[in-house]
Design a protein around this motif. Structure first.
Motif, PDB file in Angstrom:
ATOM      1  N   PRO A   1      62.368  87.814 -35.169  1.00 35.76           N
ATOM      2  CA  PRO A   1      60.950  87.643 -35.506  1.00 35.76           C
ATOM      3  C   PRO A   1      60.220  88.988 -35.507  1.00 35.76           C
ATOM      4  N   VAL A   2      59.419  89.188 -36.517  1.00 31.89           N
ATOM      5  CA  VAL A   2      58.666  90.451 -36.642  1.00 31.89           C
ATOM      6  C   VAL A   2      57.257  90.220 -36.091  1.00 31.89           C
ATOM      7  N   HIS A   3      57.053  90.574 -34.826  1.00 31.92           N
ATOM      8  CA  HIS A   3      55.721  90.472 -34.205  1.00 31.92           C
ATOM      9  C   HIS A   3      55.698  91.396 -33.000  1.00 31.92           C
ATOM     10  N   GLY A   4      54.539  91.484 -32.362  1.00 33.31           N
ATOM     11  CA  GLY A   4      54.389  92.350 -31.200  1.00 33.31           C
ATOM     12  C   GLY A   4      53.877  93.725 -31.576  1.00 33.31           C
ATOM     13  N   PRO A   5      54.073  94.696 -30.704  1.00 31.71           N
ATOM     14  CA  PRO A   5      53.595  96.056 -30.971  1.00 31.71           C
ATOM     15  C   PRO A   5      54.264  96.653 -32.206  1.00 31.71           C
ATOM     16  N   ALA A   6      53.705  97.749 -32.698  1.00 35.53           N
ATOM     17  CA  ALA A   6      54.211  98.380 -33.911  1.00 35.53           C
ATOM     18  C   ALA A   6      55.664  98.804 -33.746  1.00 35.53           C
ATOM     19  N   GLU A   7      56.020  99.328 -32.574  1.00 37.91           N
ATOM     20  CA  GLU A   7      57.395  99.756 -32.353  1.00 37.91           C
ATOM     21  C   GLU A   7      58.348  98.572 -32.402  1.00 37.91           C
ATOM     22  N   ALA A   8      57.920  97.429 -31.796  1.00 40.79           N
ATOM     23  CA  ALA A   8      58.760  96.237 -31.806  1.00 40.79           C
ATOM     24  C   ALA A   8      58.929  95.707 -33.228  1.00 40.79           C
ATOM     25  N   ARG A   9      57.848  95.706 -34.016  1.00 40.12           N
ATOM     26  CA  ARG A   9      57.962  95.247 -35.409  1.00 40.12           C
ATOM     27  C   ARG A   9      58.883  96.171 -36.211  1.00 40.12           C
ATOM     28  N   MET A  10      58.755  97.472 -35.969  1.00 38.12           N
ATOM     29  CA  MET A  10      59.614  98.419 -36.686  1.00 38.12           C
ATOM     30  C   MET A  10      61.085  98.185 -36.336  1.00 38.12           C
ATOM     31  N   MET A  11      61.363  97.950 -35.049  1.00 39.87           N
ATOM     32  CA  MET A  11      62.741  97.697 -34.632  1.00 39.87           C
ATOM     33  C   MET A  11      63.269  96.400 -35.240  1.00 39.87           C
ATOM     34  N   ALA A  12      62.442  95.336 -35.268  1.00 40.05           N
ATOM     35  CA  ALA A  12      62.878  94.057 -35.838  1.00 40.05           C
ATOM     36  C   ALA A  12      63.172  94.193 -37.325  1.00 40.05           C
ATOM     37  N   GLU A  13      62.286  94.889 -38.044  1.00 38.91           N
ATOM     38  CA  GLU A  13      62.514  95.063 -39.481  1.00 38.91           C
ATOM     39  C   GLU A  13      63.782  95.874 -39.736  1.00 38.91           C
ATOM     40  N   ALA A  14      64.009  96.932 -38.932  1.00 37.20           N
ATOM     41  CA  ALA A  14      65.219  97.732 -39.097  1.00 37.20           C
ATOM     42  C   ALA A  14      66.463  96.908 -38.805  1.00 37.20           C
ATOM     43  N   PHE A  15      66.406  96.071 -37.772  1.00 35.94           N
ATOM     44  CA  PHE A  15      67.561  95.231 -37.447  1.00 35.94           C
ATOM     45  C   PHE A  15      67.832  94.230 -38.561  1.00 35.94           C
ATOM     46  N   ASN A  16      66.773  93.634 -39.100  1.00 40.31           N
ATOM     47  CA  ASN A  16      66.967  92.669 -40.188  1.00 40.31           C
ATOM     48  C   ASN A  16      67.556  93.355 -41.421  1.00 40.31           C
ATOM     49  N   ARG A  17      67.086  94.569 -41.742  1.00 34.36           N
ATOM     50  CA  ARG A  17      67.670  95.309 -42.871  1.00 34.36           C
ATOM     51  C   ARG A  17      69.136  95.644 -42.599  1.00 34.36           C
TER      52      ARG A  17
END
Length: 440
Positions: free
Chosen positions: A341-357
């Motif tokens: 899930p992409v939510h939370g602080p900016a760093e957490a969203r960046m990590m989630a998006e990178a993991f999904n990619r």
């Protein structure tokens, strides 16, 4: 290939980030709050001591002014007496002046009217015309009053503090004049006892104690128990309460604590006479304790808020990590559709998006790898078939050559064998292509 162990479903609480954050906050905040409480208590105590010291200094000044005022008042009262015609006539009349009972009665009447404890009448030569008595055993008055009576006999009114029979008196003496002639003197004295000490205490707002020669308390506004405790302290020596005029300090007297100081009683005070000013420290202690309790309660509230905030912050910080671990476990079991899930602080969203990619890219690479593995398997199979088929073709072509060589020229069967050899060579070319495919 061995399978990787799955992530643990539950992490022990003591190993979680929340526990470490809570422990760190507890340690840091606890040390900081204890230091703050200690520093605040020290600052408040020092401030209160300074305030009490200022109050005692002001009380010392007020006491000096009160003594000066009382001395001036005593001098005025004595001056009023000596200016009375009756008093001057009594001194001028030798028969009356020589009549001791009459002079004693006159002196006692004046004492009663003035509210004084001591009245002395002397003639122009300094001879006492009355015989005053104070207390059940009487007193020797001549030595303590000699100097002040001598000043008045010389025409100079004076007032000072004197010690008489271990008691402290404020004494004023004035000359009785007829023209330029000194007819005599009138001396009035007021004992500085507990009553006076209480009056002074009500004005100075602190406990007043007057110490005479021999460390004896002449007068005090202290209650009986506190006075007895002060007596015991003074019995240990004059410097037990500190040096004279050294400034106020916190002192223990009996069971109570006081901010107090020892001061010079007056500029011309008798030897051994001192002023002890004490201010009860108990109200300040209660105020300090109340302030410390309030600070402790506020600190405890801040401590609880800090821990709760730290735990909430750490949980919000670790939630993306837990989501990442959960998605990784799902993907490891083959569920490639799982996403973080992409939510939370900016760093957490960046990590989630990178993991999904990364998940999408890994899936694509795995498909490509599987396709390559399939092609490799097909190539190995085609190579094996080509080798085997080539071996068969070799035998077939060899026997065809032998059969063609065994037939006479012009035999019709030689053309049929040539067709067989042509087909074999075509098949051999095909096997070469298969071998080339298997090696690519």
């Amino acid at each position: 290939m061995a399978s990787l162990p799955a992530s643990p479903r539950a992490i022990p609480w003591h190993r979680r980030l929340e526990a470490r954050v809570a422990a760190s906050i507890t340690l840091i905040a606890g040390i900081a709050l204890l230091a703050m409480l200690g520093a605040a208590g020290e600052v408040l105590t020092r401030y209160s001591l300074n305030r009490s010291a200022d109050s005692l200094i002001a009380a010392r000044q007020a006491f000096s002014q009160l003594v000066a005022t009382r001395a001036l008042s005593a001098a005025k009262e004595a001056r009023l007496i000596v200016e009375l015609p009756v008093f001057r006539d009594a001194l001028a009349n030798l028969d009356t002046a020589a009549d001791a009972p009459t002079m004693n009665q006159m002196a006692e009447d004046y004492c009663s009217k003035l509210g004084a404890n001591l009245c002395v009448v002397s003639d122009g030569r300094g001879v006492w015309l009355d015989r005053p008595r104070i207390g059940p055993h009487g007193i020797r008055l001549i030595e303590p009053l000699a100097s002040i009576v001598a000043d008045a006999r010389n025409g100079v009114g004076a007032s000072r503090l004197v010690t008489i029979d271990r008691d402290l008196f404020l004494v004023a003496s004035e000359p009785a004049r007829f023209g330029r002639e000194i007819l005599g003197t009138f001396t009035v004295g007021f004992r500085l006892d507990d009553v006076v000490a209480r009056e002074l205490a009500s004005v100075t707002h602190c406990e007043v104690s007057l110490v005479c020669r021999g460390n004896r308390i002449c007068g005090s506004s202290l209650p009986s128990a506190a006075r007895a405790a002060l007596d015991s302290v003074l019995a240990g020596g004059r410097n037990v309460l500190g040096a004279r005029d050294a400034g106020p300090a916190l002192r223990q007297i009996g069971q109570a604590a006081y901010v107090g100081g020892v001061y010079t009683l007056a500029a011309q005070a008798p030897e051994g006479a001192e002023l002890v000013l004490l201010q009860d420290w108990l109200p300040t202690q209660r105020a300090l304790r109340q302030i410390q309790i309030s600070l402790a309660a506020l600190s405890a509230l801040m401590f609880a808020v800090a821990i709760c905030g730290g735990v909430v912050f750490s949980r919000r910080t670790t939630l993306p990590l837990r989501n990442l671990a959960h998605a990784a476990d799902k993907i490891a079991t083959g569920e490639w559709s799982e996403r973080v899930p992409v939510h939370g602080p900016a760093e957490a969203r960046m990590m989630a998006e990178a993991f999904n990619r990364m998940t999408v890219a890994v899936r694509q690479h795995e498909d490509q790898l599987r396709q390559a593995q399939k092609m490799e398997a097909v190539g190995r199979f085609a190579g094996g078939v080509a080798h085997d088929f080539n071996n068969l073709l070799t035998a077939m072509l060899g026997y065809a050559d032998l059969l063609s060589d065994s037939l006479p020229a012009g035999d019709a069967r030689r053309s049929q064998i040539a067709e067989i050899e042509k087909a074999g060579r075509s098949a051999a070319s095909l096997t070469k292509d298969l071998l080339a495919f298997s090696r690519s």
